[in-house]
Design an enzyme around this catalytic site. Sequence first.
Site, PDB file in Angstrom:
ATOM      1  N   SER A 149       0.849  -1.190   0.000  1.00 38.61           N
ATOM      2  CA  SER A 149       0.000   0.000   0.000  1.00 38.61           C
ATOM      3  C   SER A 149       0.885   1.241   0.000  1.00 38.61           C
ATOM      4  O   SER A 149       2.024   1.203   0.492  1.00 38.61           O
ATOM      5  CB  SER A 149      -0.901   0.023   1.238  1.00 38.61           C
ATOM      6  OG  SER A 149      -1.553   1.279   1.377  1.00 38.61           O
ATOM      7  N   TYR A 163      -1.833  -1.160  10.393  1.00 41.02           N
ATOM      8  CA  TYR A 163      -1.943  -1.280   8.943  1.00 41.02           C
ATOM      9  C   TYR A 163      -0.744  -0.632   8.260  1.00 41.02           C
ATOM     10  O   TYR A 163      -0.087  -1.234   7.401  1.00 41.02           O
ATOM     11  CB  TYR A 163      -3.239  -0.645   8.440  1.00 41.02           C
ATOM     12  CG  TYR A 163      -3.409  -0.758   6.942  1.00 41.02           C
ATOM     13  CD1 TYR A 163      -3.882  -1.922   6.361  1.00 41.02           C
ATOM     14  CD2 TYR A 163      -3.074   0.303   6.109  1.00 41.02           C
ATOM     15  CE1 TYR A 163      -4.031  -2.045   4.984  1.00 41.02           C
ATOM     16  CE2 TYR A 163      -3.207   0.197   4.728  1.00 41.02           C
ATOM     17  CZ  TYR A 163      -3.690  -0.974   4.174  1.00 41.02           C
ATOM     18  OH  TYR A 163      -3.821  -1.085   2.816  1.00 41.02           O
TER      19      TYR A 163
END
Length: 268
Positions: A149, A163
């Site tokens: 990401s 995350y």
Amino acid sequence: MTLEDLFSLKGRVALVTGGSRGIGKMIVEGFLAAGIDRVYISARKIHEIEETCAELGDRVVGIQGDVSTITGIEALVEELSSRESKLDILVNNAGTAWGADYLDFPEAGWDKVMELNVKSPFFLTQRLHKLLTAAASAERPAKVINIASVDGLRINPWETYSYQASKAALIHLTRRMAARLVKDNVYVTAIAPGAFPSNMNKVARDQTEKSAQGIPNKRVGDKYDMGGSAVYLASRAGDYTIGETLTVDGGIVNAHLPTHFADPAGGL
């Protein structure tokens, strides 16, 4: 040289974890467009697998499973091994996120995210080593693509601590795995998506215009952006790209002015 020489996936078999929806499904569609023989998709929810297989056709084969545990990983590997003698492409796409205020962030939100986003890609690739190396050669290496990401490359305004840490870890893990597996003709790379519509990124999915405001090229990503990037890395065109993380984000990381930092770009 032809486009087929560069980008064809004919004669290859792939596994995409979390392939029934979102970014995983976009990658599956890209592989199908490139002529792949078969794509196996894994997910926890059988109805989502069945819907995606019915939509995309008989070259997509579903296996229900949960790769968040070693038991689930081993069950998936056993099932795939009973059907295939080799695996040309593995896409470690399954992932999760957790957001909470710093002072309230729970251990469960740390462990769940780290286990699925970092531990699972490593151990699934490890357990599939036999199938990957069976497909691999210097002339046509096997490929492992980890889905990271942009949040692993820069911080975002949201309190998604585990995350963001997990995706940064996955990017570095990609480099380390690449250094080891290249000797087996298994090439490891990663993709760092920006704002793509999915159940995880509901801003990009449900508030597309709002999400696009914080993106330099003023739109969220689509299946052509993600599918094309995955095909590049999986095909002959990407054979000299090893250990690299390909940023696919409309310019968020590399073309984003600091004054726009706080603008929402979809986050996850």
